[in-house]
Design an enzyme around this catalytic site. Structure first.
Site, short mmCIF file in Angstrom:
data_model
loop_
_atom_site.label_atom_id
_atom_site.label_comp_id
_atom_site.label_asym_id
_atom_site.label_seq_id
_atom_site.Cartn_x
_atom_site.Cartn_y
_atom_site.Cartn_z
CB CYS A 15 34.90 41.61 41.87
SG CYS A 15 34.40 40.08 42.66
NE ARG A 40 41.71 43.42 34.93
CZ ARG A 40 42.58 43.59 35.91
NH1 ARG A 40 42.52 42.86 36.99
NH2 ARG A 40 43.50 44.50 35.82
CD1 TRP A 90 36.56 34.96 37.56
CD2 TRP A 90 37.03 34.37 39.66
NE1 TRP A 90 37.29 33.80 37.53
CE2 TRP A 90 37.59 33.42 38.79
CE3 TRP A 90 37.21 34.20 41.03
CZ2 TRP A 90 38.30 32.31 39.25
CZ3 TRP A 90 37.92 33.11 41.50
CH2 TRP A 90 38.46 32.18 40.60
CG ASN A 116 38.19 43.02 44.33
OD1 ASN A 116 38.17 41.80 44.50
ND2 ASN A 116 39.14 43.64 43.67
N GLY A 117 37.04 41.35 47.31
CA GLY A 117 37.83 40.82 48.42
C GLY A 117 37.10 39.74 49.17
CD GLU A 500 53.58 29.06 30.71
OE1 GLU A 500 53.41 28.77 31.90
OE2 GLU A 500 52.88 29.89 30.10
CE LYS A 504 49.41 29.88 29.12
NZ LYS A 504 50.34 30.34 30.08
CD GLU A 507 46.30 29.30 32.04
OE1 GLU A 507 47.23 29.43 31.21
OE2 GLU A 507 45.94 30.20 32.79
CG HIS A 523 61.62 7.50 39.45
ND1 HIS A 523 62.36 6.48 40.00
CD2 HIS A 523 62.49 8.27 38.75
CE1 HIS A 523 63.64 6.63 39.67
NE2 HIS A 523 63.74 7.72 38.91
CE LYS A 622 46.38 38.62 31.62
NZ LYS A 622 47.14 37.48 31.08
C1 AGP Z 1 48.75 32.14 33.22
O1 AGP Z 1 48.38 31.72 31.95
C2 AGP Z 1 47.70 32.07 34.21
N1 AGP Z 1 46.52 32.73 33.83
C3 AGP Z 1 48.08 32.18 35.67
O2 AGP Z 1 48.74 31.01 36.00
C4 AGP Z 1 48.98 33.37 36.10
O3 AGP Z 1 50.24 33.25 35.56
C5 AGP Z 1 49.04 33.41 37.63
O4 AGP Z 1 47.75 33.61 38.14
C6 AGP Z 1 49.97 34.47 38.15
O5 AGP Z 1 49.56 35.74 37.79
P1 AGP Z 1 50.52 36.99 37.88
O6 AGP Z 1 51.66 36.74 36.96
O7 AGP Z 1 49.68 38.15 37.48
O8 AGP Z 1 50.99 37.07 39.30
#
Ligand code: AGP
Length: 627
Positions: A15, A40, A90, A116-117, A500, A504, A507, A523, A622
């Site tokens: 948060c 974020r 969040w 937050n936590g 990656e 992307k 996500e 396999h 984020k």
């Molecule tokens: C990347 O597109 C993601 N949003 C996510 O996988 C991110 O890379 C991951 O949470 C790690 O975050 P960081 O690099 O801030 O540690």
């Protein structure tokens, strides 16, 4: 303590928190601050303001604009308020409802807080408080803290002391800002395993979970350490430890400029950030790579040359996109330096016996520098005596503060939740680090080093070439945007690129995309292939080109819809692939930098075509500050 999801009623984590006490109308400052954190990705928000004789709480679900609207409805209620706290939530457990949104209050409404936590022992505390007559309105763990601090306050009649005593019995991670109606303009804040900083103004203090929320007002700030408690009024500040002993305040100048989060004419931040990548590379080379014949300068690495030469093991820990950068890093370091490298997801690393010691270099990679899993893993490795090297985009982050060596990747603020430019910047850190170590160890032929360096300097132009003509990529994205599943295959140094690219796409478009080592297709995954499934082959020239071509033939024989991402002009590709995305030629070692760009764009254009919320995809945040 291990956390199992089923045990957690509500993870009010990841948060954003803002607090203010001073002389300005507080609501605008809180809303501004929350807005700076909103990129974020959040689902609800709330504000509490101290008024003449009470504390008033306002909440809304959805984006911050809804809270703004809510505040407008009540304008006139808080014109004179100059002290308050705000929160954006969040939710991971517990729906994003108004009742679950922060701030939370105790039963009589005198004490209010944002959090937050995760409170790990919230169930035990809740049971105890319920027995004493507390009535809970939300499903959150946070509300327990409000009641618990209020109970302590009723005993000691001192807010700072109540916070101190309560947090001694609270287990878990938290950043807290607390107000009480008995105090005209006071905020008490504390933290454990969650970031929190205090900004110093003239006659005012700001508290926030991250710099962007306060940077417009002040660059002077103090980061709280775990278990420290700070009490601020407009003209006073007191910092104490968990035993109540007063501590000196370490105020620093934040290396930040207030930046307007502008899309600069691009439709989304993600597209803007993809286009910034050539400059991100240039920035990362400045001062480190001068000419091909001069050694790489990497003063950030604090290991002695002797220690570097004797290193016999490296562990790299990271999550998500950073984990993929780490996988490329492993390939480079092992190939250039001959040092064995293990790469592991931080979340796996932390709950087993690791064999890290003082002879191991541990590298943590993180865009945000706040990812809880990676931070915990780093602390764990540090306690075993390993040298900790952090690669991050946030030199002011919690991870950076744990670092023995710190490589700051200078990608600039990344707003889009999907990481793009920070990935490229992390890759650059690994190229520079592996070449730097290879030069010290003399483990790679000088001519090879020089050819890589020469080409590294040309990479930004090659990316610009890709970005200048995206027609084929857009056509391809449109063609496959209706698919439910998507497969990416690659081998060798581009396996992380496949992972990656798939990450992307899933996500931001929510398409089920998976990256595979192409040799693994037969396999198992090959069973899924049919004429509905797109298979994108990352076919970059080099050691595994022919092998990958054979794997692509195998997929084609199962009628898969074949797409090539390649730097080859080989005409036989035309028969095999129904769509070919060509990229500028590049040597194999550097191909991950080039190959990922069209994959970022494919993901972007598919998501954009499908009308998804590109910059703030559902369910993602984020900065993932929960384990
Ligand atoms: C990347 O597109 C993601 N949003 C996510 O996988 C991110 O890379 C991951 O949470 C790690 O975050 P960081 O690099 O801030 O540690």
């Amino acid at each position: 303590m291990l956390i199992y999801y089923s045990d957690i009623g509500d993870l009010n984590s990841m948060c954003g928190i803002v607090g203010y006490t001073g002389f300005r109308p507080v609501v605008d400052i809180l809303l501004d601050g929350l807005e700076q954190l909103e990129y974020r990705g959040y689902d609800s928000s709330g504000i509490a303001v101290k008024r003449e004789s009470d504390i008033k709480v306002y909440k809304a679900i959805g984006k911050l604009v809804n809270l703004r609207e809510e505040m407008k409805k009540h304008s006139g209620e808080f014109e004179k308020s100059t002290t308050g706290i705000g929160h954006i939530r969040w939710a991971t457990h517990g729906a994003p409802t108004v009742l679950n949104a922060h701030p939370h209050t105790c039963n009589h409404g005198n004490l209010v807080l944002v959090h937050n936590g995760i409170i790990e022992n919230y169930k035990e505390l809740k049971a105890m408080l319920e027995k004493e007559g507390c009535i809970f309105k939300s499903q959150t763990d946070t509300e327990v803290v409000a009641h618990f601090i209020a109970k302590k306050y009723d005993e000691v009649k001192d807010l700072t002391k109540a916070v101190r005593l309560a947090t001694k019995e609270i287990e878990g991670a938290y950043a807290l800002c607390v107000m009480h109606n008995d105090y005209k303009n006071t905020i008490v804040a504390t933290k454990r395993n969650a970031p929190l900083l205090v900004g110093f103004g003239e006659g005012e203090f700001l508290i926030a979970s991250d710099v962007p929320a306060i940077i417009k007002y002040t660059k002077k700030a103090m980061y709280l350490s775990d278990n420290q408690i700070v009490t601020v009024t407009p003209d006073s500040i007191k910092l104490i430890d968990k035993d109540g002993v007063e501590l000196p305040q370490k105020v620093e100048l934040l290396p930040w400029e207030p930046v307007a989060l502008s899309k600069m004419g691009y439709k989304h931040f993600m597209l803007k950030e993809i286009h910034e990548q050539p400059d991100v590379i240039r920035n990362n080379l400045v001062g480190k790579l001068h000419t091909a014949s001069e050694p790489i300068v990497l003063n950030e690495v604090k290991l002695t040359k002797d220690h570097l030469k004797k290193l016999n093991r490296i562990q790299i820990i990271a999550c998500g996109t950073s984990l993929h950068a780490a996988m490329v890093g492993k390939y480079l370091i092992e190939t250039f330096c001959g040092i064995p490298v293990d790469v592991e997801a931080s979340s796996e690393y932390i709950y087993r016996r690791t064999t890290t010691d003082s002879h191991t270099l541990v590298i943590g990679v993180s865009q945000s520098g706040e990812t809880a899993d990676t931070l915990t893993a780093i602390k764990q490795a540090k306690s075993k005596g390993s040298h900790i090297l952090i690669i991050t985009n946030r030199p002011d982050s919690s991870m950076a503060r744990e670092a023995d060596s710190l490589i700051s990747v200078n990608a600039g603020i990344e707003v889009s939740v999907a990481a793009t430019k920070s990935y490229i910047a992390q890759l650059m850190a690994f190229y520079l680090l592996s070449l730097y170590m290879a030069e010290i160890k003399e483990s790679l032929d000088v001519s090879v080093i020089q050819s890589i360096k020469n080409e590294l300097m040309l990479i930004p132009q090659k990316i610009e070439q890709i970005l200048a003509s995206t027609d084929e990529i857009q056509k391809c994205a449109r063609k496959y945007s209706g698919t439910k599943d998507f497969i990416y295959i690659a081998r060798g140094i581009n396996l992380p690129t496949a992972l990656e690219g798939a990450l992307k796409l899933k996500e931001i478009s929510y398409i089920n995309a998976t990256g595979y080592a192409a040799g693994e297709l037969k396999h198992g995954p090959i069973a899924m292939l049919d004429d509905t499934l797109p298979v994108l082959s990352i076919l970059m020239k080099g050691t595994v080109y022919e092998k990958l071509l054979s794997n692509s033939e195998e997929a084609k024989a199962r009628n898969a819809r074949m797409i090539a991402l390649t730097n080859s002009l080989d005409p036989k590709l035309d028969d095999l692939f129904e769509c070919i995305i060509r990229v500028p030629d590049v040597q194999e070692f550097l191909s991950p930098i080039i190959a990922v760009i069209p994959l970022q764009l494919i993901a972007y254009y598919i998501a954009e075509f499908l009308g998804k919320d590109v910059d703030q995809p559902r369910n993602l945040a984020k900065s993932v500050t929960v384990e």
